[in-house]
Motif scaffolding. Structure first.
Motif, PDB file in Angstrom:
ATOM      1  N   ILE A 171       2.122 -35.093  22.469  1.00  0.00           N
ATOM      2  CA  ILE A 171       2.603 -36.284  21.767  1.00  0.00           C
ATOM      3  C   ILE A 171       2.292 -36.048  20.300  1.00  0.00           C
ATOM      4  CG2 ILE A 171       2.467 -38.802  21.585  1.00  0.00           C
ATOM      5  CD1 ILE A 171       3.435 -37.900  24.350  1.00  0.00           C
ATOM      6  N   GLU A 172       3.284 -35.582  19.587  1.00  0.00           N
ATOM      7  CA  GLU A 172       3.092 -35.288  18.169  1.00  0.00           C
ATOM      8  C   GLU A 172       4.277 -35.746  17.332  1.00  0.00           C
ATOM      9  OE1 GLU A 172       2.491 -31.082  17.563  1.00  0.00           O
ATOM     10  OE2 GLU A 172       4.034 -30.535  18.995  1.00  0.00           O
ATOM     11  N   VAL A 173       5.335 -36.162  18.019  1.00  0.00           N
ATOM     12  CA  VAL A 173       6.488 -36.758  17.331  1.00  0.00           C
ATOM     13  C   VAL A 173       6.406 -38.262  17.616  1.00  0.00           C
ATOM     14  CG1 VAL A 173       9.019 -36.847  17.272  1.00  0.00           C
ATOM     15  CG2 VAL A 173       7.849 -34.669  17.687  1.00  0.00           C
ATOM     16  N   ASP A 223       3.342 -34.309   4.361  1.00  0.00           N
ATOM     17  CA  ASP A 223       3.228 -32.889   4.712  1.00  0.00           C
ATOM     18  C   ASP A 223       1.764 -32.483   4.914  1.00  0.00           C
ATOM     19  OD1 ASP A 223       3.171 -30.125   4.744  1.00  0.00           O
ATOM     20  OD2 ASP A 223       4.673 -29.904   3.157  1.00  0.00           O
ATOM     21  N   ARG A 224       1.458 -31.983   6.106  1.00  0.00           N
ATOM     22  CA  ARG A 224       0.063 -31.643   6.407  1.00  0.00           C
ATOM     23  C   ARG A 224      -0.437 -30.437   5.623  1.00  0.00           C
ATOM     24  NH1 ARG A 224       0.718 -29.274  12.593  1.00  0.00           N
ATOM     25  NH2 ARG A 224      -0.986 -27.844  12.198  1.00  0.00           N
ATOM     26  N   GLY A 225       0.494 -29.658   5.037  1.00  0.00           N
ATOM     27  CA  GLY A 225       0.077 -28.456   4.308  1.00  0.00           C
ATOM     28  C   GLY A 225       0.142 -28.611   2.804  1.00  0.00           C
ATOM     29  N   LEU A 250      -2.383 -35.301  22.592  1.00  0.00           N
ATOM     30  CA  LEU A 250      -1.990 -35.827  21.276  1.00  0.00           C
ATOM     31  C   LEU A 250      -2.195 -34.768  20.201  1.00  0.00           C
ATOM     32  CD1 LEU A 250      -3.607 -39.283  21.813  1.00  0.00           C
ATOM     33  CD2 LEU A 250      -1.318 -39.058  20.820  1.00  0.00           C
ATOM     34  N   GLY A 251      -1.088 -34.332  19.611  1.00  0.00           N
ATOM     35  CA  GLY A 251      -1.158 -33.372  18.499  1.00  0.00           C
ATOM     36  C   GLY A 251      -1.221 -34.179  17.214  1.00  0.00           C
ATOM     37  N   THR A 252      -2.432 -34.588  16.865  1.00  0.00           N
ATOM     38  CA  THR A 252      -2.563 -35.491  15.714  1.00  0.00           C
ATOM     39  C   THR A 252      -2.201 -34.816  14.392  1.00  0.00           C
ATOM     40  OG1 THR A 252      -4.900 -34.944  15.787  1.00  0.00           O
ATOM     41  CG2 THR A 252      -4.244 -37.074  16.717  1.00  0.00           C
ATOM     42  N   ASN A 253      -2.313 -33.493  14.337  1.00  0.00           N
ATOM     43  CA  ASN A 253      -1.976 -32.812  13.070  1.00  0.00           C
ATOM     44  C   ASN A 253      -0.538 -33.128  12.668  1.00  0.00           C
ATOM     45  OD1 ASN A 253      -4.433 -31.614  13.453  1.00  0.00           O
ATOM     46  ND2 ASN A 253      -3.610 -29.660  14.125  1.00  0.00           N
ATOM     47  N   ASP A 254       0.353 -32.987  13.640  1.00  0.00           N
ATOM     48  CA  ASP A 254       1.755 -33.275  13.348  1.00  0.00           C
ATOM     49  C   ASP A 254       2.052 -34.769  13.420  1.00  0.00           C
ATOM     50  OD1 ASP A 254       3.174 -30.910  12.652  1.00  0.00           O
ATOM     51  OD2 ASP A 254       2.838 -30.174  14.682  1.00  0.00           O
ATOM     52  N   LEU A 255       1.427 -35.445  14.383  1.00  0.00           N
ATOM     53  CA  LEU A 255       1.719 -36.873  14.530  1.00  0.00           C
ATOM     54  C   LEU A 255       1.481 -37.604  13.205  1.00  0.00           C
ATOM     55  CD1 LEU A 255       2.559 -39.072  16.581  1.00  0.00           C
ATOM     56  CD2 LEU A 255       0.123 -39.500  16.980  1.00  0.00           C
ATOM     57  N   VAL A 295      -6.744 -35.053  23.219  1.00  0.00           N
ATOM     58  CA  VAL A 295      -6.364 -34.921  21.800  1.00  0.00           C
ATOM     59  C   VAL A 295      -6.651 -33.471  21.435  1.00  0.00           C
ATOM     60  CG1 VAL A 295      -6.752 -35.702  19.433  1.00  0.00           C
ATOM     61  CG2 VAL A 295      -7.103 -37.284  21.335  1.00  0.00           C
ATOM     62  N   CYS A 296      -5.651 -32.768  20.884  1.00  0.00           N
ATOM     63  CA  CYS A 296      -5.885 -31.361  20.543  1.00  0.00           C
ATOM     64  C   CYS A 296      -5.670 -31.074  19.062  1.00  0.00           C
ATOM     65  CB  CYS A 296      -5.017 -30.440  21.403  1.00  0.00           C
ATOM     66  SG  CYS A 296      -3.255 -30.671  21.146  1.00  0.00           S
ATOM     67  N   GLY A 297      -5.340 -32.107  18.271  1.00  0.00           N
ATOM     68  CA  GLY A 297      -5.231 -31.916  16.823  1.00  0.00           C
ATOM     69  C   GLY A 297      -6.636 -31.836  16.226  1.00  0.00           C
ATOM     70  N   GLU A 298      -6.713 -31.534  14.944  1.00  0.00           N
ATOM     71  CA  GLU A 298      -8.011 -31.366  14.286  1.00  0.00           C
ATOM     72  C   GLU A 298      -8.881 -32.618  14.377  1.00  0.00           C
ATOM     73  OE1 GLU A 298      -9.327 -28.374  12.990  1.00  0.00           O
ATOM     74  OE2 GLU A 298      -7.645 -27.871  14.280  1.00  0.00           O
ATOM     75  N   LEU A 318      -3.962 -23.670  24.056  1.00  0.00           N
ATOM     76  CA  LEU A 318      -3.815 -22.250  23.712  1.00  0.00           C
ATOM     77  C   LEU A 318      -2.562 -22.137  22.860  1.00  0.00           C
ATOM     78  CD1 LEU A 318      -4.616 -19.288  23.970  1.00  0.00           C
ATOM     79  CD2 LEU A 318      -3.207 -19.159  26.010  1.00  0.00           C
ATOM     80  N   ARG A 319      -2.769 -21.775  21.595  1.00  0.00           N
ATOM     81  CA  ARG A 319      -1.631 -21.654  20.672  1.00  0.00           C
ATOM     82  C   ARG A 319      -0.987 -20.283  20.893  1.00  0.00           C
ATOM     83  NH1 ARG A 319      -5.022 -24.875  16.927  1.00  0.00           N
ATOM     84  NH2 ARG A 319      -3.752 -26.572  16.111  1.00  0.00           N
ATOM     85  N   THR A 320      -0.022 -20.234  21.776  1.00  0.00           N
ATOM     86  CA  THR A 320       0.543 -18.933  22.151  1.00  0.00           C
ATOM     87  C   THR A 320       1.276 -18.258  20.992  1.00  0.00           C
ATOM     88  OG1 THR A 320       2.530 -20.008  22.991  1.00  0.00           O
ATOM     89  CG2 THR A 320       0.789 -19.550  24.578  1.00  0.00           C
ATOM     90  N   VAL A 370      -1.875 -24.045  28.446  1.00  0.00           N
ATOM     91  CA  VAL A 370      -1.115 -23.094  27.632  1.00  0.00           C
ATOM     92  C   VAL A 370       0.054 -23.848  27.009  1.00  0.00           C
ATOM     93  CG1 VAL A 370       0.346 -21.039  27.679  1.00  0.00           C
ATOM     94  CG2 VAL A 370      -1.736 -21.139  29.080  1.00  0.00           C
ATOM     95  N   ARG A 371       0.044 -23.922  25.697  1.00  0.00           N
ATOM     96  CA  ARG A 371       1.190 -24.531  25.028  1.00  0.00           C
ATOM     97  C   ARG A 371       2.241 -23.451  24.856  1.00  0.00           C
ATOM     98  NH1 ARG A 371       0.661 -26.982  19.126  1.00  0.00           N
ATOM     99  NH2 ARG A 371       0.432 -24.805  18.536  1.00  0.00           N
ATOM    100  N   VAL A 372       3.436 -23.704  25.345  1.00  0.00           N
ATOM    101  CA  VAL A 372       4.491 -22.699  25.189  1.00  0.00           C
ATOM    102  C   VAL A 372       4.771 -22.531  23.701  1.00  0.00           C
ATOM    103  CG1 VAL A 372       5.465 -23.223  27.464  1.00  0.00           C
ATOM    104  CG2 VAL A 372       6.405 -24.352  25.445  1.00  0.00           C
ATOM    105  N   ASP A 431       5.895 -24.059   9.916  1.00  0.00           N
ATOM    106  CA  ASP A 431       5.193 -23.085   9.071  1.00  0.00           C
ATOM    107  C   ASP A 431       4.807 -21.846   9.857  1.00  0.00           C
ATOM    108  OD1 ASP A 431       3.358 -24.272  10.698  1.00  0.00           O
ATOM    109  OD2 ASP A 431       1.787 -24.431   9.179  1.00  0.00           O
ATOM    110  N   LYS A 432       5.366 -21.698  11.066  1.00  0.00           N
ATOM    111  CA  LYS A 432       4.954 -20.566  11.895  1.00  0.00           C
ATOM    112  C   LYS A 432       6.139 -19.683  12.287  1.00  0.00           C
ATOM    113  CE  LYS A 432       2.685 -23.505  14.582  1.00  0.00           C
ATOM    114  NZ  LYS A 432       1.800 -24.170  15.556  1.00  0.00           N
ATOM    115  N   PRO A 433       6.598 -18.845  11.374  1.00  0.00           N
ATOM    116  CA  PRO A 433       7.700 -17.946  11.720  1.00  0.00           C
ATOM    117  C   PRO A 433       7.211 -16.816  12.620  1.00  0.00           C
ATOM    118  CG  PRO A 433       6.914 -17.469   9.511  1.00  0.00           C
ATOM    119  CD  PRO A 433       6.097 -18.628  10.005  1.00  0.00           C
TER     120      PRO A 433
HETATM  121  C1  PEP Z   1      -0.991 -30.709  16.323  1.00  0.00           C
HETATM  122  O1  PEP Z   1       0.097 -30.817  15.774  1.00  0.00           O
HETATM  123  O2  PEP Z   1      -1.880 -31.575  16.271  1.00  0.00           O
HETATM  124  C2  PEP Z   1      -1.324 -29.499  17.086  1.00  0.00           C
HETATM  125  C3  PEP Z   1      -2.416 -29.421  17.794  1.00  0.00           C
HETATM  126  O3  PEP Z   1      -0.492 -28.442  16.985  1.00  0.00           O
HETATM  127  P1  PEP Z   1      -0.388 -27.477  15.699  1.00  0.00           P
HETATM  128  O4  PEP Z   1      -1.555 -27.795  14.812  1.00  0.00           O
HETATM  129  O5  PEP Z   1      -0.437 -26.108  16.226  1.00  0.00           O
HETATM  130  O6  PEP Z   1       0.924 -27.882  15.131  1.00  0.00           O
END
Ligand code: PEP
Ligand code: MG
Length: 552
Positions: free
Chosen positions: A441-443, A475-477, A462-467, A512-515, A303-305, A343-345, A351-353
């Protein structure tokens, strides 16, 4: 004929094929004032002021009605967008100059509205903050409504689009987005747009595929051309060829079928190795949670709070309070009775101000003040948000799990975990299920100390988007380096392997919760590496279940 590809940034997952509907709004009104404005005689100023206050009240009522309708259709957080717009109408920073402009300067109400709102919008834009710039769009939206009510230009609502269309626009306001009929619209493509804009949040809530940041190339698309949009990877295909259409057709039919009927999650997914694999959903709003439940999610895996917080804090600078937050969480938890909800705090920063957080200028925001770092530095925010989540979990008897983003060391995790436990113990929350606390685990550092971390955490995700972006320095964006962004890179796979091995050695599960969790190309790799759960976008659930049932 070959298709043309435009690349943007995927902002709301899903695939849509339709005919281009070019939406060019009338130019903003600044500069369009008549050359000479006749100042109102003193006797006409009070009646003009009444006209203005009537218009302010009428607009407030319209926004309240819009808010209630949207809250019912898409959820409380989405409805709150319009409540925030209604609040502009009471803001003394706008109302006082408006009154002065009419009563003292003698400007007609329409001109006063044009000037005051336009000045305020300019001020927001000049702060060079993407979040505040997005609020300028809201302000202009309110202005257009007021001008309409005052008998000036009618409000430009994006309604009456044809069937099966892909909206192509520069940017959208909340009113534009809510004016859309989701049954007619297949996707949205924006030349601009920001990840935190209301249009993005609302499109997500409505389950519409959305690509933002597609640039000026979108203006080469002609009205009525066929456009295929992938809202996950940001690809836009203009006049797709037969092969692309076929590929789309298969995915689209599966999608429609999925939308039409609730998906059963009663048959558990087993891997070829005979392990149980849970399929849960990512969500950021009540609407997404509802969709997740409908699409057979076994729970919420992320849950992306911060999305919920962004929606709740539109148009204001104070942080949402504990009661407000508890009811917003409750609106999500109610869709997941007796199912785990992770719930992710608050994962702000990068990129999320958020409007209530002064992050300041950072040379490298993704390496800066973000995620758990902010919460550890701002214990009052951390405590308020934690209490709100716990209260909602008690009320809804939720199987709550808390998770910390951006963990980079064992000490950091332990500090955050102990902070939460101190609150739980102090206020005694009678939770129905034992609280579990896990680490994202994303760092890369977290993956490298996974063995030590696994002794402290109840689970990993595992937050693979950031990992991937941190491991590959990519840069993922940034579309220019997207060719380098690769979940299957051996360096990434080795870190995932390390994480899974360490967790399993300590008897802890790994999600795993990344894309990547919802990406057919990555799923076989993740399953082979032994992960226990895939948490995917709520619109991806049935595809992922089907793929795994076929393989399993
Ligand atoms: C991720 O980094 O993989 C993740 C799920 O978090 P967010 O995409 O919100 O940074
Ligand atoms: Mg992340």
């Amino acid at each position: 004929m070959t298709s043309r590809t435009i690349r943007g940034i995927g902002a709301s997952p899903g695939v849509g094929l339709g005919r281009a509907w070019i939406y060019r709004k009338p130019a903003p009104h600044n500069g369009s004032e008549p050359d000479s404005i006749s100042v109102l005689p003193l006797t006409e100023r009070e009646p003009e002021l009444h006209r203005l206050t009537d218009a302010l009240s009428a607009a407030a009522i319209q926004f309240e009605q819009l808010s209630a309708a949207v809250a019912e259709r898409a959820g409380a957080a989405e409805g709150a967008v319009f409540e925030a717009q209604a609040m502009f109408l009471e803001d003394p920073a706008l109302v006082e100059p408006l009154t002065t402009a009419v009563r003292v300067t003698g400007l007609p109400a329409t001109i006063a509205v044009e000037r005051v709102f336009e000045d305020a919008a300019h001020d927001l834009e000049s702060l060079d903050d993407p979040y505040l710039s997005a609020r300028a769009i809201d302000l202009r939206d309110v202005k257009a409504r007021l001008v309409g009510l005052l008998g000036g230009n009618t409000v430009h609502v994006l309604g009456g689009v044809g069937e099966n269309v892909v909206i192509i626009a520069h940017d959208l306001t909340p009113s534009d987005t809510v004016g859309l009929e989701p049954d007619r619209v297949r996707a949205i493509v924006l030349a601009e747009g920001t990840p935190t804009s209301h249009a993005t949040i609302l499109a997500r809530g409505l389950g519409l595929p959305l690509v933002i940041g597609a640039g000026a190339e979108v203006w080469l698309i002609e009205q009525g051309q066929d456009v295929l949009v992938d809202g996950a990877d940001g690809t836009i295909l203009v006049e797709p060829d037969e092969r692309e259409r076929e590929a789309y057709g298969r995915r689209s039919a599966a999608h429609d079928q999925r939308q039409g009927q609730p998906v059963s999650s009663r048959v558990p997914i087993m891997t070829a190795q005979g392990r149980r694999l849970a399929i849960t959903a990512n969500a950021g709003s009540p609407a997404e949670a509802r969709l997740a439940a409908r699409n057979g999610a076994e729970g919420i895996g992320l849950l992306r709070t911060e999305f919920l917080l962004a929606a709740l804090s539109q148009g204001r600078t104070d942080a949402p309070g504990e009661n407000e937050l508890a009811s917003a969480y409750g609106a999500i938890f109610e869709h997941m009775p007796a199912k785990p909800v992770v719930v992710r705090v608050m994962d702000a920063g990068g990129d999320k101000p958020l409007p209530f957080l002064d992050i300041g200028d950072e040379a490298n925001p993704f390496l800066g003040w973000r995620g758990i770092r902010i919460l550890l530095d701002r214990p009052e925010l951390f405590a308020l948000q934690t209490r709100a989540v716990l209260r909602a979990a008690v009320t809804h008897e939720t199987d709550l799990r808390l998770m910390f983003p951006m963990i980079s060391s064992v000490e950091e995790f332990v500090r955050a975990r102990d902070f939460v436990w101190a609150i739980v113990k102090k206020d005694t929350f009678p939770l129905k299920y034992p609280l579990q606390i896990g680490a994202m685990i994303e760092v890369p550092a977290a993956a490298l100390v996974a063995e030590e971390l696994a002794r402290e955490a109840d689970f990993f995700s595992l937050g693979t988007n950031d990992l991937v972006q941190y491991v590959l320095a990519c840069d993922r964006g940034n579309p220019r380096v997207s060719g380098l962004y690769d979940v299957a890179h051996p360096a990434v796979l080795r870190l995932i392997d390390l994480t899974v091995q360490a967790a399993h050695k300590a008897g802890k599960p790994v999600a795993v919760c990344g894309e990547a969790a919802g990406d057919p190309a990555s799923i076989p790799l993740l399953v082979a590496l032994g992960v226990d759960e895939l948490s995917v976008g709520s619109t991806r659930l049935s595809d992922v279940r089907r793929l795994l049932s076929e393989e399993g």
